[in-house]
Design an enzyme around this catalytic site. Sequence first.
Site, short mmCIF file in Angstrom:
data_model
loop_
_atom_site.label_atom_id
_atom_site.label_comp_id
_atom_site.label_asym_id
_atom_site.label_seq_id
_atom_site.Cartn_x
_atom_site.Cartn_y
_atom_site.Cartn_z
N ASN A 85 0.82 16.73 -112.10
CA ASN A 85 1.07 16.45 -113.50
C ASN A 85 0.66 15.01 -113.85
O ASN A 85 0.18 14.27 -112.98
CB ASN A 85 2.55 16.71 -113.83
CG ASN A 85 2.76 17.22 -115.23
OD1 ASN A 85 2.04 16.84 -116.16
ND2 ASN A 85 3.74 18.07 -115.40
N HIS A 115 1.64 -1.53 -94.57
CA HIS A 115 1.40 -2.93 -94.25
C HIS A 115 2.17 -3.30 -92.99
O HIS A 115 3.23 -2.74 -92.72
CB HIS A 115 1.85 -3.83 -95.41
CG HIS A 115 1.11 -3.53 -96.67
ND1 HIS A 115 -0.09 -4.09 -96.97
CD2 HIS A 115 1.39 -2.69 -97.70
CE1 HIS A 115 -0.52 -3.64 -98.14
NE2 HIS A 115 0.36 -2.77 -98.59
N GLY A 142 9.43 15.21 -110.48
CA GLY A 142 8.92 14.01 -111.13
C GLY A 142 9.50 12.73 -110.55
O GLY A 142 10.69 12.65 -110.22
N THR A 165 11.16 9.35 -96.83
CA THR A 165 10.80 8.41 -95.76
C THR A 165 10.56 9.09 -94.43
O THR A 165 10.05 8.46 -93.50
CB THR A 165 11.92 7.36 -95.58
OG1 THR A 165 13.12 8.03 -95.20
CG2 THR A 165 12.15 6.57 -96.86
N ARG A 180 17.50 12.98 -98.35
CA ARG A 180 18.24 13.65 -97.27
C ARG A 180 18.15 15.15 -97.51
O ARG A 180 18.07 15.61 -98.65
CB ARG A 180 19.71 13.22 -97.30
CG ARG A 180 19.88 11.74 -97.08
CD ARG A 180 21.26 11.42 -96.53
NE ARG A 180 21.61 10.03 -96.49
CZ ARG A 180 20.99 9.06 -95.85
NH1 ARG A 180 19.91 9.31 -95.19
NH2 ARG A 180 21.43 7.82 -95.87
#
Length: 183
Positions: A85, A115, A142, A165, A180
């Site tokens: 989208n 990085h 979103g 993550t 989670r």
Amino acid sequence: MSMSERQKMISGLPYDPGDPELQSDQASAKQWMARYNASLASTAAERRELLRQRLGEVGEGAVIRPPFHCDYGYNIRLGRGVFLNFNCIVLDVCEVAIGDQTQIGPGVQILAADHPRDPAERAAGIEFGRPIVIGRNVWIGGGALILPGVTIGDDAVIGAGAVVTRDVPAGATAMGNPARLKV
């Protein structure tokens, strides 16, 4: 024979983003994005052709609603029927693969760029990337962020605004910051 900075980048090795070849690639991507992001009034076929000119792979029926932003484009692989989208960002310093029929909400960021954690390496301007793999039939709400090196399994759901993550198994639902698994 030594690897070029582009080869290092695509391989996920530390590379110099100031390398002339990479700078040229980014300049080409910026020119392409200007054309693509101005194509909102164009037909779907015209936008699809623009996608095929820049992205590494564009499956049949894949759609990206402009505006869209990426680093290079050539490391992005879209499966059949993929939908992104408005306002999505893909930092594709290495491969970002999105499986068939995956739906991605507005403002999602898929960030393969990373990085160094070591401050001296970071100060030297060295970067690297970790590939992202998003399976088939995934729904990403979103504003979600998908961080470097993450794999999301087939049929998973990522809640709006989630910061992913870690890997998400097939069929799982993940939400929150950090994301989670919902049990």
